[in-house]
Design a protein around this motif. Sequence first.
Motif, short mmCIF file in Angstrom:
data_model
loop_
_atom_site.label_atom_id
_atom_site.label_comp_id
_atom_site.label_asym_id
_atom_site.label_seq_id
_atom_site.Cartn_x
_atom_site.Cartn_y
_atom_site.Cartn_z
N UNK A 1 0.83 -1.21 0.00
CA UNK A 1 0.00 0.00 0.00
C UNK A 1 0.87 1.26 0.00
N UNK A 2 1.94 1.25 0.79
CA UNK A 2 2.84 2.41 0.83
C UNK A 2 3.45 2.66 -0.54
N UNK A 3 3.79 1.57 -1.24
CA UNK A 3 4.37 1.73 -2.57
C UNK A 3 3.38 2.22 -3.60
N UNK A 4 2.16 1.72 -3.52
CA UNK A 4 1.16 2.05 -4.53
C UNK A 4 0.68 3.50 -4.42
N UNK A 5 0.82 4.09 -3.24
CA UNK A 5 0.41 5.49 -3.07
C UNK A 5 1.11 6.39 -4.09
N UNK A 6 2.36 6.07 -4.38
CA UNK A 6 3.14 6.93 -5.25
C UNK A 6 2.70 6.82 -6.71
N UNK A 7 2.17 5.66 -7.10
CA UNK A 7 1.79 5.48 -8.50
C UNK A 7 0.75 6.50 -8.93
N UNK A 8 -0.14 6.89 -8.03
CA UNK A 8 -1.11 7.92 -8.36
C UNK A 8 -0.50 9.30 -8.42
N UNK A 9 0.50 9.54 -7.54
CA UNK A 9 1.11 10.87 -7.50
C UNK A 9 1.92 11.17 -8.75
N UNK A 10 2.46 10.13 -9.39
CA UNK A 10 3.28 10.34 -10.60
C UNK A 10 2.60 9.75 -11.82
N UNK A 11 1.29 9.61 -11.77
CA UNK A 11 0.55 9.00 -12.88
C UNK A 11 0.77 9.75 -14.19
N UNK A 12 0.93 9.01 -15.27
CA UNK A 12 1.09 9.53 -16.63
C UNK A 12 2.39 10.28 -16.85
N UNK A 13 3.35 10.16 -15.92
CA UNK A 13 4.60 10.90 -16.08
C UNK A 13 5.85 10.05 -15.87
N UNK A 14 5.74 8.91 -15.19
CA UNK A 14 6.92 8.10 -14.86
C UNK A 14 7.06 6.93 -15.82
N UNK A 15 8.27 6.70 -16.31
CA UNK A 15 8.53 5.53 -17.14
C UNK A 15 8.52 4.28 -16.28
N UNK A 16 8.23 3.15 -16.91
CA UNK A 16 8.04 1.90 -16.17
C UNK A 16 9.29 1.50 -15.39
N UNK A 17 10.45 1.52 -16.02
CA UNK A 17 11.67 1.09 -15.34
C UNK A 17 12.02 2.02 -14.17
N UNK A 18 11.78 3.30 -14.35
CA UNK A 18 12.02 4.25 -13.26
C UNK A 18 11.09 3.98 -12.08
N UNK A 19 9.83 3.68 -12.39
CA UNK A 19 8.87 3.39 -11.33
C UNK A 19 9.23 2.10 -10.60
N UNK A 20 9.68 1.07 -11.32
CA UNK A 20 10.06 -0.18 -10.67
C UNK A 20 11.30 0.01 -9.80
N UNK A 21 12.23 0.85 -10.25
CA UNK A 21 13.40 1.15 -9.43
C UNK A 21 12.99 1.83 -8.13
N UNK A 22 12.05 2.76 -8.23
CA UNK A 22 11.52 3.40 -7.03
C UNK A 22 10.86 2.38 -6.10
N UNK A 23 10.06 1.47 -6.67
CA UNK A 23 9.38 0.45 -5.87
C UNK A 23 10.39 -0.39 -5.11
N UNK A 24 11.47 -0.77 -5.77
CA UNK A 24 12.50 -1.58 -5.11
C UNK A 24 13.13 -0.82 -3.95
#
Length: 333
Positions: free
Chosen positions: A133-156
């Motif tokens: 849940x803590x990780x998924x919060x960010x997906x909405x904050x950066x929606x439509x702007x973050x590339x997939x690999x960058x987002x996965x690096x952040x998740x890790x």
Amino acid sequence: MNATIEELLARLEQLEARVDEHSLFPGASADVLFLLVASLNVFFMQCGFGMLEAGSVTSRSTQAILLKNLLDACLSAFIWWVMGHGIAFDGTNDFIGTAGSDMSSFFLSGYGSGPDSGYHRVFWWFQWTFAAAAGTIVSGAVAERAQLLAYLAYTFILTAVIYPIIVHWCWSEAGWLSTKNGHEDSGGNFTSDAVLDGVIDFAGSGVVHLTGGTAGFFGALIIGPRHGRFEVVYDGSKPPRRGRPLQLPGHAPVLQALGTFILWLGWYGFNAGSQLRIATPGASEVIGRIVVNTTLSAAGSGLVSLAIATLGQWRRGTVNYEVPAICNGILAG
């Protein structure tokens, strides 16, 4: 007759021994079931996040946002199994969890098959749903702007390092901000070893939501707004100046409302489940109070948010009751 009485007494002693041996079994089973149901609710919030975010973006971004949510859950599960839970709860270091204890949480290698192993594994799952849940919060904050690999690096980084360390600080028995960090003095009284006696965070308002929200805030700050979010003012300045904010309505209010209801349901598991056990004395009273407060908070905040949004439109001469306004209020509550 005497022999019969002696046999009955011996049998009674055997039964008492068995009752003492298994006296915690019914309560332990209830605790496992309670935490299991709470974890199911919290995990279902991943569906709520997905629906809410998919309905809040443009139709062309739906697949991308759902893919990020699904990969977020999959990647964080393995991270939490390998190292996240261990960093969060193991060891005696007051800053970060370390390996070396008999019951190691790294790879769940020390959980074995004892009488409490079932509860500990469900507890691992419950804590993973919080991490996800803590990780998924960010997906909405950066929606439509973050590339997939960058987002996965952040998740890790968030799931493997940042979030587990903050959990260790506040919720482990050794954390420097944990109310569990302490010892008993000679009189049997608990003395806290935490800074300022520790911080009370019952259900993750700081550990989960402030952590995810802070990461989302800085992610949005660094990436910048979505294209078309602000009016572009051409007044000779280079680059053109950013003007007033523009509305970017989501393409599916139905998905927004569905996601909000699912998240509202999930918060009953989030908040009430943080009691962790239901068989302990007084637990049912606390849980009952939690579900009432959760219900009234979400409902009241939704109504107030809609009223404020409607009042603002009324002052501009138009009134349009908007689904996102009440959804945001419910989630904030």
